[in-house]
Design an enzyme around this catalytic site. Structure first.
Site, mmCIF file in Angstrom:
data_model
loop_
_atom_site.group_PDB
_atom_site.id
_atom_site.type_symbol
_atom_site.label_atom_id
_atom_site.label_comp_id
_atom_site.label_asym_id
_atom_site.label_seq_id
_atom_site.Cartn_x
_atom_site.Cartn_y
_atom_site.Cartn_z
ATOM 1 C CD1 TRP A 156 73.231 -24.543 2.384
ATOM 2 C CD2 TRP A 156 74.514 -23.573 4.081
ATOM 3 N NE1 TRP A 156 74.294 -23.657 2.100
ATOM 4 C CE2 TRP A 156 75.089 -23.057 2.931
ATOM 5 C CE3 TRP A 156 75.155 -23.090 5.350
ATOM 6 C CZ2 TRP A 156 76.053 -22.471 2.780
ATOM 7 C CZ3 TRP A 156 76.388 -22.171 5.013
ATOM 8 C CH2 TRP A 156 76.545 -21.871 3.794
ATOM 9 C CB CYS A 163 69.939 -25.067 9.603
ATOM 10 S SG CYS A 163 71.783 -25.504 9.134
ATOM 11 C CG HIS A 169 88.533 1.957 -18.275
ATOM 12 N ND1 HIS A 169 89.446 2.906 -18.752
ATOM 13 C CD2 HIS A 169 87.264 2.533 -18.249
ATOM 14 C CE1 HIS A 169 88.816 3.880 -19.113
ATOM 15 N NE2 HIS A 169 87.520 3.872 -18.685
ATOM 16 C CG ASN A 224 69.604 -22.068 11.760
ATOM 17 O OD1 ASN A 224 70.774 -21.853 11.375
ATOM 18 N ND2 ASN A 224 68.716 -21.564 11.605
ATOM 19 N N GLY A 225 72.994 -22.600 13.154
ATOM 20 C CA GLY A 225 74.053 -21.381 13.710
ATOM 21 C C GLY A 225 75.310 -21.970 13.567
ATOM 22 C CD GLU A 256 69.131 -9.790 -8.926
ATOM 23 O OE1 GLU A 256 70.157 -9.689 -8.189
ATOM 24 O OE2 GLU A 256 68.369 -10.623 -8.542
ATOM 25 C CE LYS A 266 64.173 -16.758 -0.404
ATOM 26 N NZ LYS A 266 64.538 -16.159 -1.640
ATOM 27 C CE LYS A 293 68.275 -14.201 -8.900
ATOM 28 N NZ LYS A 293 68.235 -13.043 -7.757
ATOM 29 N NE ARG A 308 65.583 -21.490 8.094
ATOM 30 C CZ ARG A 308 65.534 -20.317 8.570
ATOM 31 N NH1 ARG A 308 64.569 -19.464 7.874
ATOM 32 N NH2 ARG A 308 66.306 -19.717 9.076
ATOM 33 C CD GLU A 343 70.758 -16.460 -7.093
ATOM 34 O OE1 GLU A 343 71.025 -16.847 -6.070
ATOM 35 O OE2 GLU A 343 70.224 -15.401 -7.345
HETATM 36 C C1 F6R Z 1 69.861 -14.048 -4.389
HETATM 37 C C2 F6R Z 1 69.474 -14.311 -3.290
HETATM 38 C C3 F6R Z 1 70.386 -13.864 -2.161
HETATM 39 C C4 F6R Z 1 69.729 -12.661 -1.164
HETATM 40 C C5 F6R Z 1 70.680 -12.542 0.054
HETATM 41 C C6 F6R Z 1 69.924 -11.743 0.997
HETATM 42 O O1 F6R Z 1 69.041 -14.380 -5.469
HETATM 43 O O2 F6R Z 1 68.583 -14.630 -2.970
HETATM 44 O O3 F6R Z 1 71.538 -12.969 -2.645
HETATM 45 O O4 F6R Z 1 69.326 -11.489 -1.597
HETATM 46 O O5 F6R Z 1 71.197 -13.606 0.525
HETATM 47 O O6 F6R Z 1 68.854 -12.148 1.556
HETATM 48 P P1 F6R Z 1 67.702 -11.407 2.476
HETATM 49 O O7 F6R Z 1 67.080 -10.450 1.369
HETATM 50 O O8 F6R Z 1 66.584 -12.233 2.944
HETATM 51 O O9 F6R Z 1 68.296 -10.811 3.474
#
Ligand code: F6R
Length: 606
Positions: free
Chosen positions: A72, A2, A504, A98-99, A481, A601, A485, A27, A488
């Site tokens: 969000w 948000c 296993h 936000n929250g 990772e 994010k 990627k 966000r 997502e």
């Molecule tokens: C994946 C991604 C998330 C962040 C996670 C932590 O591409 O971006 O998995 O890595 O939400 O975010 P930060 O680093 O901002 O604490």
């Protein structure tokens, strides 16, 4: 999670709010809204993106004070009605939030019993009703907001306006970020400096429990018990241009392509060729203290956690200190044993991830020594920790993390070098690591030239229903990772396993319909990895190998060869083709690359 924007000053608020929301859209992006004050409140809000909101805001939407929100969803599905702002029944008070208000149901029931009629399913609407009930008799809007927030359990960043006080905005923070922007006879507030840098570089971060009153000619901040607090503005060095796509089709591709420069920035001024050490002044630790730790525990969420796994490996190898990484979201809930001889390291690009922040706070409560590896200067985690390393990677806008991931791994290499050189890492090994680190930006440039080939491979594999990613020891976090990627941004299901674990259990999944991406560096585990490839191929599995040499065609269908560095640093380079692979798979599948469905994010909720 948000985004909030607020403005008070001489200009029309709506264009500033909309521009700010655009910057904060990473966000949350399921709905958006704005309200301005001009002889009463005027509001527009819609399900959809900020562009959809802009399309319904009329040209004559005048008012020099207003607040906006991009959402969000947590309480109630994305819809026009659940979009913020929320108004009180008499349309005097408008709130964006936000929250999560944890006792919203209980408060709502009480308000309903008292005659309130709710329009939305959100937790936020209770705030509008609560504030409206006391604002008439309160000395100030701030007093009414404070009284309402006292009744709330949970987290918030809020901005509130009152139609009858058209010259002020009240904002408050508890767990969700609020940054004030100081302009010339105008004031701004937002969840993130991204929304402010176009207008001002002078910012003030609110602490949890603080409230601020913004007027065109300045601001006042107060603690939760209404005492005025003194705040020194910070100057941010991120510029508006850093938030543009810079001619790239997507932020994700821009941020992947920036990595030669962002890695160079993480290293700048920190390598010492004379003593083969790393200068990390922000650690706030002398050599004696740096020697005193017997363990390192790294915490972070998602991709940050995977970069922490690379970090743990680097510290264990170079400094010979037992190290491990754990998701901060798990760590904080399991009442961890906190030991005085353990160094804790929290990782966060945004510096605002609530689970990581809460884990840091738990560690601090128990007396733990916590360092931060953080990208966003002045963010909550950066302020909470005892010291740390800033990434200097510049703002990361695309929801999927790329340049922050590599810069974090590089920051860990610096930390490992530092901890190693105050212990038993020899000057010769120190020199080897320093030289390896210096070579990274140029080698990343070389990897980026593989893009046309990676695009072709992504097109070839993108229609697989599922993909397996495997790697051994140093390669395992790279595989995790890579799978993250792909999932997502392309929504292709991907599993990551240690290559050693395949036999296993998960080998049962392997067949022509489930290709494997195998991370195969030229290290002491090469033969073991090649054996695993043979086992996959023997079951009809297709293999895309990412490593340091062309593979025997009997072991891999396709191969991506990346430049070799020191074996400890290779995971950083091996991660980059997987970012491009995920990006091009997502583009091939027509996905919303920078704003994948269901995600946001900066996850500032639990
Ligand atoms: C994946 C991604 C998330 C962040 C996670 C932590 O591409 O971006 O998995 O890595 O939400 O975010 P930060 O680093 O901002 O604490």
């Amino acid at each position: 999670m948000c985004g909030i924007v607020a403005y008070v000053g001489p200009k029309d608020a709506a264009p500033i709010l909309l521009e700010g929301l655009q910057r904060l859209e990473y966000r949350g992006y399921d709905s958006a809204g704005v309200v301005v004050s001009n002889r009463g409140l005027k509001m527009r809000k819609v399900k959809g993106r900020v562009a959809d909101l802009a399309a319904v805001v009329p040209a004559r939407f005048k008012g020099t004070l207003g607040i906006g929100h991009t959402r969000w969803a947590t309480h109630g599905a994305p819809s026009d009605v659940n979009a913020h702002p929320h108004l009180s029944a008499d349309e005097r008070i408008a709130v964006v939030h936000n929250g999560i208000i944890e006792n919203a149901d209980e408060l709502r029931a009480k308000l309903e019993a008292d005659g309130a009629v709710f329009l939305s399913e959100t937790d936020t609407e209770v705030l509008a009703h609560l504030i409206a009930r006391t604002v008439e008799d309160a000395e100030s809007l701030a007093e009414a907001v404070r009284a309402a927030l006292k009744r709330v359990v949970g987290t918030y960043g809020v901005a509130v306006i009152d139609a009858q006080r058209p010259g002020e905005v009240v904002v408050a923070r508890n767990g969700s970020p609020i940054v004030l922007g100081i302009g010339e006879k105008e004031m701004f507030a937002a969840s993130d400096v991204a929304a402010l840098v176009r207008y001002t570089r002078q910012v003030v971060h609110l602490e949890d429990g603080e409230l601020a009153v913004l007027k065109a000619d300045g601001f006042n901040t107060f603690s939760s018990d209404a005492r005025e607090t003194a705040k020194e503005p910070l100057t941010v060095d991120w510029e508006a241009g850093h938030y543009d796509t810079g001619g790239y089709e997507h932020y994700l591709l821009k941020e992947i392509s920036e990595q030669p420069e962002t890695v160079a920035r993480t290293l700048r001024g920190r390598l010492d060729d004379r003593f083969h050490i790393a200068h990390l002044g922000g650690l706030n630790m002398d050599a004696r203290e740096s020697r005193s730790f017997r363990r390192v525990k790294i915490i972070g969420c998602g991709s940050a956690y995977y970069s922490g796994q690379i970090g743990a490996q680097l510290i264990e190898e170079l400094a010979r200190i037992p190290s491990d990484a754990e998701p901060a979201s798990e760590f904080r809930y399991r009442s961890p044993v906190v030991e005085p001889d353990t160094l804790y390291v929290a990782i966060s690009q945004s510096g605002e991830t609530y689970d990581t922040l809460a884990a840091v706070q738990e560690l601090k409560r128990k007396g733990g020594r916590v360092l931060g590896i953080v990208n966003t200067v002045g963010s909550a985690i950066a302020r909470e920790v005892d010291g740390g390393v800033y990434l200097h990677a510049g703002p990361e806008v695309s929801v999927a993390s790329t340049k922050a991931f590599t810069s974090t791994a590089v920051a860990f290499a610096l930390l490992a070098l530092h901890l190693g050189r105050v212990r038993d890492l020899s000057p010769a090994d120190g020199r080897r690591v320093v030289q390896g680190l210096r070579a990274l930006p140029g080698q990343i440039e070389e990897i980026l030239t593989l893009e046309p080939r990676i695009k072709e491979l992504a097109g070839k594999y993108a229609d697989s229903p599922s993909m397996m990613f495997v790697g051994r020891v140093r390669g395992y976090p790279v595989a995790r990772e890579g799978a993250q990627k792909l999932k997502e941004v392309s929504y292709v299901h991907a599993e990551a396993y240690p290559a050693s674990e395949l036999k296993h259990g998960p080998l049962a999944l392997i067949g022509p319909e489930m290709p494997t991406v195998a991370i195969v560096p030229d290290d002491e585990l090469l033969d073991k990895n090649l054996t695993t490839l043979g086992e996959i191929r023997a079951r009809g599995g297709r293999v895309l190998m990412v490593g340091h040499r062309e593979a025997d065609p009997r072991l891999a269908d396709d191969c991506l060869v990346v430049p070799r560095n020191e074996i400890e640093l290779d995971p950083i380079l091996l991660s980059i083709p997987l970012q491009l692979f995920a990006y091009h798979a997502a583009v091939a599948l027509g996905r919303d690359v920078d704003k994948p469905r269901n995600l946001a994010k900066s996850v500032t909720v639990e």
